[in-house]
Design a protein around this motif. Sequence first.
Motif, PDB file in Angstrom:
ATOM      1  N   ILE A 138       0.872  -1.172   0.000  1.00 29.02           N
ATOM      2  CA  ILE A 138       0.000   0.000   0.000  1.00 29.02           C
ATOM      3  C   ILE A 138       0.908   1.220   0.000  1.00 29.02           C
ATOM      4  CG2 ILE A 138      -1.738   1.315   1.278  1.00 29.02           C
ATOM      5  CD1 ILE A 138      -2.487  -1.432   2.617  1.00 29.02           C
ATOM      6  N   ILE A 139       0.762   2.070  -1.007  1.00 29.78           N
ATOM      7  CA  ILE A 139       1.596   3.269  -1.119  1.00 29.78           C
ATOM      8  C   ILE A 139       0.691   4.491  -1.010  1.00 29.78           C
ATOM      9  CG2 ILE A 139       3.220   4.555  -2.553  1.00 29.78           C
ATOM     10  CD1 ILE A 139       3.888   1.876  -3.935  1.00 29.78           C
ATOM     11  N   ASN A 140       0.961   5.328  -0.018  1.00 29.01           N
ATOM     12  CA  ASN A 140       0.179   6.543   0.199  1.00 29.01           C
ATOM     13  C   ASN A 140       1.010   7.761  -0.175  1.00 29.01           C
ATOM     14  OD1 ASN A 140      -2.046   5.119   1.258  1.00 29.01           O
ATOM     15  ND2 ASN A 140      -1.084   5.033   3.278  1.00 29.01           N
ATOM     16  N   VAL A 141       0.488   8.576  -1.061  1.00 29.62           N
ATOM     17  CA  VAL A 141       1.212   9.764  -1.500  1.00 29.62           C
ATOM     18  C   VAL A 141       0.981  10.882  -0.483  1.00 29.62           C
ATOM     19  CG1 VAL A 141       1.512  11.493  -3.301  1.00 29.62           C
ATOM     20  CG2 VAL A 141       1.075   9.097  -3.913  1.00 29.62           C
ATOM     21  N   GLY A 142       2.030  11.190   0.267  1.00 27.84           N
ATOM     22  CA  GLY A 142       1.991  12.284   1.228  1.00 27.84           C
ATOM     23  C   GLY A 142       2.570  13.534   0.595  1.00 27.84           C
ATOM     24  N   SER A 143       3.254  14.316   1.404  1.00 26.47           N
ATOM     25  CA  SER A 143       3.868  15.536   0.876  1.00 26.47           C
ATOM     26  C   SER A 143       4.761  16.153   1.936  1.00 26.47           C
ATOM     27  CB  SER A 143       2.788  16.546   0.477  1.00 26.47           C
ATOM     28  OG  SER A 143       3.354  17.794   0.159  1.00 26.47           O
ATOM     29  N   ASP A 144       5.822  16.811   1.486  1.00 31.41           N
ATOM     30  CA  ASP A 144       6.638  17.589   2.407  1.00 31.41           C
ATOM     31  C   ASP A 144       5.873  18.786   2.968  1.00 31.41           C
ATOM     32  OD1 ASP A 144       8.841  15.982   2.352  1.00 31.41           O
ATOM     33  OD2 ASP A 144      10.154  17.381   1.309  1.00 31.41           O
TER      34      ASP A 144
ATOM     35  N   ALA B 147      -4.850  24.151   4.701  1.00 29.03           N
ATOM     36  CA  ALA B 147      -5.761  23.002   4.752  1.00 29.03           C
ATOM     37  C   ALA B 147      -5.149  21.799   4.042  1.00 29.03           C
ATOM     38  CB  ALA B 147      -7.111  23.367   4.122  1.00 29.03           C
ATOM     39  N   TYR B 148      -4.498  22.059   2.907  1.00 28.87           N
ATOM     40  CA  TYR B 148      -3.824  20.980   2.182  1.00 28.87           C
ATOM     41  C   TYR B 148      -2.688  20.393   3.023  1.00 28.87           C
ATOM     42  CZ  TYR B 148      -0.865  18.714  -1.300  1.00 28.87           C
ATOM     43  OH  TYR B 148      -0.082  17.799  -1.979  1.00 28.87           O
ATOM     44  N   ALA B 149      -1.886  21.272   3.628  1.00 31.54           N
ATOM     45  CA  ALA B 149      -0.753  20.808   4.431  1.00 31.54           C
ATOM     46  C   ALA B 149      -1.218  19.944   5.598  1.00 31.54           C
ATOM     47  CB  ALA B 149       0.056  22.004   4.932  1.00 31.54           C
ATOM     48  N   ARG B 150      -2.278  20.345   6.286  1.00 32.13           N
ATOM     49  CA  ARG B 150      -2.761  19.557   7.422  1.00 32.13           C
ATOM     50  C   ARG B 150      -3.327  18.223   6.957  1.00 32.13           C
ATOM     51  NH1 ARG B 150      -8.248  20.082   8.486  1.00 32.13           N
ATOM     52  NH2 ARG B 150      -8.050  19.897  10.742  1.00 32.13           N
ATOM     53  N   SER B 151      -3.953  18.215   5.774  1.00 30.10           N
ATOM     54  CA  SER B 151      -4.453  16.942   5.250  1.00 30.10           C
ATOM     55  C   SER B 151      -3.296  16.002   4.932  1.00 30.10           C
ATOM     56  CB  SER B 151      -5.326  17.168   4.013  1.00 30.10           C
ATOM     57  OG  SER B 151      -4.550  17.446   2.852  1.00 30.10           O
ATOM     58  N   LYS B 152      -2.178  16.547   4.471  1.00 31.82           N
ATOM     59  CA  LYS B 152      -1.030  15.705   4.171  1.00 31.82           C
ATOM     60  C   LYS B 152      -0.291  15.283   5.437  1.00 31.82           C
ATOM     61  CE  LYS B 152      -1.358  15.122  -0.235  1.00 31.82           C
ATOM     62  NZ  LYS B 152      -1.593  13.760  -0.788  1.00 31.82           N
TER      63      LYS B 152
ATOM     64  N   THR C 173       5.128   8.604   0.228  1.00 31.82           N
ATOM     65  CA  THR C 173       5.959   9.270  -0.769  1.00 31.82           C
ATOM     66  C   THR C 173       5.655  10.760  -0.846  1.00 31.82           C
ATOM     67  OG1 THR C 173       4.432   8.959  -2.648  1.00 31.82           O
ATOM     68  CG2 THR C 173       5.993   7.172  -2.175  1.00 31.82           C
ATOM     69  N   HIS C 174       6.598  11.485  -1.400  1.00 30.69           N
ATOM     70  CA  HIS C 174       6.453  12.914  -1.702  1.00 30.69           C
ATOM     71  C   HIS C 174       6.899  13.111  -3.148  1.00 30.69           C
ATOM     72  CE1 HIS C 174       7.033  17.206  -1.785  1.00 30.69           C
ATOM     73  NE2 HIS C 174       8.347  17.104  -1.844  1.00 30.69           N
ATOM     74  N   PRO C 175       6.022  13.620  -4.034  1.00 29.71           N
ATOM     75  CA  PRO C 175       6.369  13.708  -5.454  1.00 29.71           C
ATOM     76  C   PRO C 175       7.194  14.909  -5.853  1.00 29.71           C
ATOM     77  CG  PRO C 175       4.133  14.465  -5.128  1.00 29.71           C
ATOM     78  CD  PRO C 175       4.620  13.982  -3.787  1.00 29.71           C
ATOM     79  N   GLY C 176       7.501  15.794  -4.897  1.00 28.51           N
ATOM     80  CA  GLY C 176       8.137  17.049  -5.260  1.00 28.51           C
ATOM     81  C   GLY C 176       7.071  18.096  -5.546  1.00 28.51           C
ATOM     82  N   TYR C 177       7.509  19.190  -6.107  1.00 26.43           N
ATOM     83  CA  TYR C 177       6.638  20.328  -6.400  1.00 26.43           C
ATOM     84  C   TYR C 177       6.234  20.193  -7.863  1.00 26.43           C
ATOM     85  CZ  TYR C 177       5.291  25.277  -5.632  1.00 26.43           C
ATOM     86  OH  TYR C 177       4.633  26.463  -5.469  1.00 26.43           O
ATOM     87  N   VAL C 178       5.024  19.663  -8.119  1.00 29.26           N
ATOM     88  CA  VAL C 178       4.614  19.306  -9.471  1.00 29.26           C
ATOM     89  C   VAL C 178       3.502  20.240  -9.932  1.00 29.26           C
ATOM     90  CG1 VAL C 178       3.772  17.466 -10.967  1.00 29.26           C
ATOM     91  CG2 VAL C 178       5.232  16.914  -9.015  1.00 29.26           C
ATOM     92  N   ALA C 179       3.790  21.033 -10.959  1.00 29.03           N
ATOM     93  CA  ALA C 179       2.861  22.071 -11.388  1.00 29.03           C
ATOM     94  C   ALA C 179       1.525  21.507 -11.839  1.00 29.03           C
ATOM     95  CB  ALA C 179       3.488  22.889 -12.522  1.00 29.03           C
ATOM     96  N   SER C 180       1.547  20.523 -12.735  1.00 29.42           N
ATOM     97  CA  SER C 180       0.292  20.018 -13.287  1.00 29.42           C
ATOM     98  C   SER C 180      -0.537  19.328 -12.223  1.00 29.42           C
ATOM     99  CB  SER C 180       0.570  19.059 -14.440  1.00 29.42           C
ATOM    100  OG  SER C 180       1.346  17.971 -13.985  1.00 29.42           O
ATOM    101  N   ASN C 181       0.122  18.733 -11.252  1.00 29.14           N
ATOM    102  CA  ASN C 181      -0.628  18.099 -10.177  1.00 29.14           C
ATOM    103  C   ASN C 181      -1.359  19.144  -9.342  1.00 29.14           C
ATOM    104  OD1 ASN C 181      -0.957  15.327  -9.624  1.00 29.14           O
ATOM    105  ND2 ASN C 181      -0.107  15.629  -7.593  1.00 29.14           N
TER     106      ASN C 181
ATOM    107  N   PRO D  62       9.954  -1.362   5.122  1.00 29.70           N
ATOM    108  CA  PRO D  62       8.537  -0.989   5.241  1.00 29.70           C
ATOM    109  C   PRO D  62       8.395   0.266   6.089  1.00 29.70           C
ATOM    110  CG  PRO D  62       8.820  -3.336   5.591  1.00 29.70           C
ATOM    111  CD  PRO D  62      10.205  -2.750   5.545  1.00 29.70           C
ATOM    112  N   GLY D  63       7.441   1.096   5.736  1.00 35.42           N
ATOM    113  CA  GLY D  63       7.235   2.337   6.463  1.00 35.42           C
ATOM    114  C   GLY D  63       8.088   3.482   5.978  1.00 35.42           C
ATOM    115  N   SER D  64       8.948   3.241   4.995  1.00 31.71           N
ATOM    116  CA  SER D  64       9.835   4.294   4.493  1.00 31.71           C
ATOM    117  C   SER D  64       9.048   5.447   3.877  1.00 31.71           C
ATOM    118  CB  SER D  64      10.790   3.736   3.437  1.00 31.71           C
ATOM    119  OG  SER D  64      11.706   2.830   3.993  1.00 31.71           O
ATOM    120  N   TYR D  65       9.660   6.627   3.942  1.00 32.05           N
ATOM    121  CA  TYR D  65       9.142   7.820   3.288  1.00 32.05           C
ATOM    122  C   TYR D  65      10.109   8.161   2.163  1.00 32.05           C
ATOM    123  CZ  TYR D  65       7.642  12.751   2.813  1.00 32.05           C
ATOM    124  OH  TYR D  65       7.186  13.969   2.351  1.00 32.05           O
ATOM    125  N   VAL D  66       9.625   8.077   0.932  1.00 30.66           N
ATOM    126  CA  VAL D  66      10.462   8.319  -0.240  1.00 30.66           C
ATOM    127  C   VAL D  66      10.111   9.679  -0.818  1.00 30.66           C
ATOM    128  CG1 VAL D  66      11.157   7.525  -2.527  1.00 30.66           C
ATOM    129  CG2 VAL D  66      10.606   5.863  -0.733  1.00 30.66           C
ATOM    130  N   GLY D  67      11.095  10.548  -0.879  1.00 29.20           N
ATOM    131  CA  GLY D  67      10.874  11.886  -1.393  1.00 29.20           C
ATOM    132  C   GLY D  67      11.793  12.214  -2.545  1.00 29.20           C
TER     133      GLY D  67
END
Length: 296
Positions: A134-140, A164-169, A195-203, A248-253
């Motif tokens: 199970i991979i959950n996309v988080g964010s920095d 609001a976005y930051a607290r949800s992440k 995971t953290h995808p970086g700063y992605v404009a289109s996203n 397991p449990g790693s955070y990949v950024g």
Amino acid sequence: MTQPWSVARLGDMSGQRIIVTGATNGVGLATATALARAGAEVILAVRNLELGAQRAAEMGGRTSVVKLDLADQSSVRAFPDLFDGEVDVLVNNAGLVAQHHSDTVDGFEMTMGTNLLGPFALTNLLYGRVRSKIINVGSDAHKSATIDFDDPHLRSRKWSAFPAYARSKLAVMLWGLELDRRLRAASAPVSTYLTHPGYVASNLANVSDTRVMSSFHKVVTAVANVIGNDIEAGAAPTLYCLTEPIPPGSYVGIDGRFGFKGGPALSGRTANACDYGDARKLWEFAERETGTALPV
């Protein structure tokens, strides 16, 4: 010299069945496309079936499109009955940067309801059919956030889009922390990653699902186009979790400066995302709101 990670690391994924939520745009689209082109069977879990079918045709491979609206708990509950069989990997990618304060049909603050409570319920409902990861996309963005557990839906506090976005992440990060703890305690065959995808404009533009972007969103997107990742690079941290022997449990950024742009790498999280007490509170809150529980 160490070679940078490449999508070629996926190899031949024939025989793998993977769900990707939010697969019509941004990082979700790039994730699903890479997996399909590597031979995996990909289930695109999307709100817009017409656009989903278009995307599936464009990426080719073994793809199917299944209706899922994470902002509607009835849609989340219906989703498992819309396809048969097990899956190897669940990628909880879909997310939203709301431009205005609103609630979901279930009465949840829209950003928290979409980014946490929808995926939380989906994972609990599907867990018995997930074989591997199970991979959950988080964010920095979590690094600047706090959660007031006395007002989780911002009924009395001032609301603005990116806090609001930051607290949800941050909520996603705490959910992932507790999910990993519970899976380890149960000696479960399934592992989980963040995971953290970086700063992605289109996203940033597409997850808001609006026809007219606010001036603020336009500025953020313009900046991200210059200093951020493209969608393929944004998908790399998620794909990295499928190819590399990480705990397991790693955070990949992202290995670039400030986590904006670069290749995938194991990353650090701030103390607010490592608090097991808050993780337990967050989990209990999500269970109460969704009426779902992890069957382990």
